[in-house]
Design an enzyme around this catalytic site. Structure first.
Site, PDB file in Angstrom:
ATOM      1  CG  ASP A  62      81.527  25.538  93.654  1.00 14.37           C
ATOM      2  OD1 ASP A  62      81.253  26.507  93.566  1.00 14.37           O
ATOM      3  OD2 ASP A  62      81.354  24.569  93.516  1.00 14.37           O
ATOM      4  CG  ASN A 128      84.805  14.496  87.726  1.00 15.98           C
ATOM      5  OD1 ASN A 128      83.302  15.453  88.749  1.00 15.98           O
ATOM      6  ND2 ASN A 128      85.665  14.917  88.585  1.00 15.98           N
ATOM      7  CG  HIS A 130      81.832  18.340  89.826  1.00 14.59           C
ATOM      8  ND1 HIS A 130      83.388  18.388  89.211  1.00 14.59           N
ATOM      9  CD2 HIS A 130      81.773  19.590  89.328  1.00 14.59           C
ATOM     10  CE1 HIS A 130      83.501  19.143  88.798  1.00 14.59           C
ATOM     11  NE2 HIS A 130      82.261  19.578  89.330  1.00 14.59           N
ATOM     12  CD  GLU A 135      86.403  17.594  91.754  1.00 10.78           C
ATOM     13  OE1 GLU A 135      85.718  16.788  90.614  1.00 10.78           O
ATOM     14  OE2 GLU A 135      87.741  18.164  90.830  1.00 10.78           O
TER      15      GLU A 135
END
Ligand code: GLP
Length: 233
Positions: A62, A128, A130, A135
């Site tokens: 990313d 979270n 990811h 996400e």
């Protein structure tokens, strides 16, 4: 999933380095690389080694949208600093977060991924759940795409910037389907802030609300965790 508990990140880096050497010995051509603090010890071992990566390819997960490759918090700059400056690859690919047409840049990245099957993918995990910048709620069928970062990710990553409002709000990320296409995956996680995400990834239902839970469906995943990250397992 195979779980290896290590004392600290340095030991985790050594364990992963041995797995990397095994992959190279069996003909790995393309490494999938990640940013974040968790893989740094592995990159350090690679830098200190006598291994030559100049015939291999790398693809990164990313990049932030809007940060130029020479911006010190860009993932391009991170990879240069921690690995590529000392250990160049034949070619290293990262998504282009500066592209005028980001949708096209995502398609171009998928073309690159289709030409370079990932033999070994390195991953971290967000608190979270990811992976990459996928996400919660991201489709398990996703390929490279533009992402709106969640508040919790912006908050977590603000530690690297002078202030929270400097953190980009968008990124371009390899999708979950592309990550799952890797032949082998190593995921690092350290610290108690990740314990909940690790529990849900390993023991929770496989759900798009916890992107990393998809790894339960991959046949060759090694988790390298410290005691704190593994505390709820
Ligand atoms: C960022 C990256 C992820 C990484 C995560 C965790 O959000 N996009 O790829 O896994 O941070 O980072 P760390 O290893 O620093 O906890």
């Amino acid at each position: 999933m195979k779980t290896i508990i290590v004392k600290n990140q340095v030991e985790g880096g050594k364990v992963a380095f041995d797995l990397l050497k095994e992959s190279l010995a069996t003909g790995a051509q393309t490494l999938g690389l990640a940013t974040g603090s968790s893989p740094i010890a592995l990159y350090q071992k690679m830098v200190e080694s006598d291994l030559d990566f100049s015939k291999l390819y790398s693809v990164n997960l990313d990049e932030y949208v809007g940060l130029a490759p020479d911006h010190e918090q860009s993932y391009h700059a991170f990879m240069q600093e921690h690995l590529f400056n000392t250990k160049p690859f034949k070619e290293s690919f990262l998504p282009d977060g500066m592209a005028e047409d980001l949708e096209q840049a995502a398609k171009d990245y998928d073309d690159i991924l289709s030409q370079h099957v990932i033999d070994l993918q390195i991953l971290g995990i967000g608190s979270n759940g990811h992976i990459g910048f996928n996400e919660p709620g991201t489709s398990f069928d996703s390929q490279t795409h533009v992402v709106d970062l969640t508040d919790s990710t912006i908050e977590a990553n603000s530690r690297f910037f002078t202030s929270r409002d400097q953190v980009p709000t968008k990124a371009i990320s390899m999708g979950i389907a592309s990550i799952m296409a890797a032949k082998k995956i190593i995921l690092f996680s350290y610290g108690d802030k990740k314990a909940d995400a690790i529990f849900k990834m390993v023991n929770g239902p496989v759900t798009e609300e916890v992107p990393a839970s998809v790894l339960q469906h991959h046949s060759d995943v090694t988790l390298i965790l410290d005691e704190a990250a593994a505390a709820k397992l």
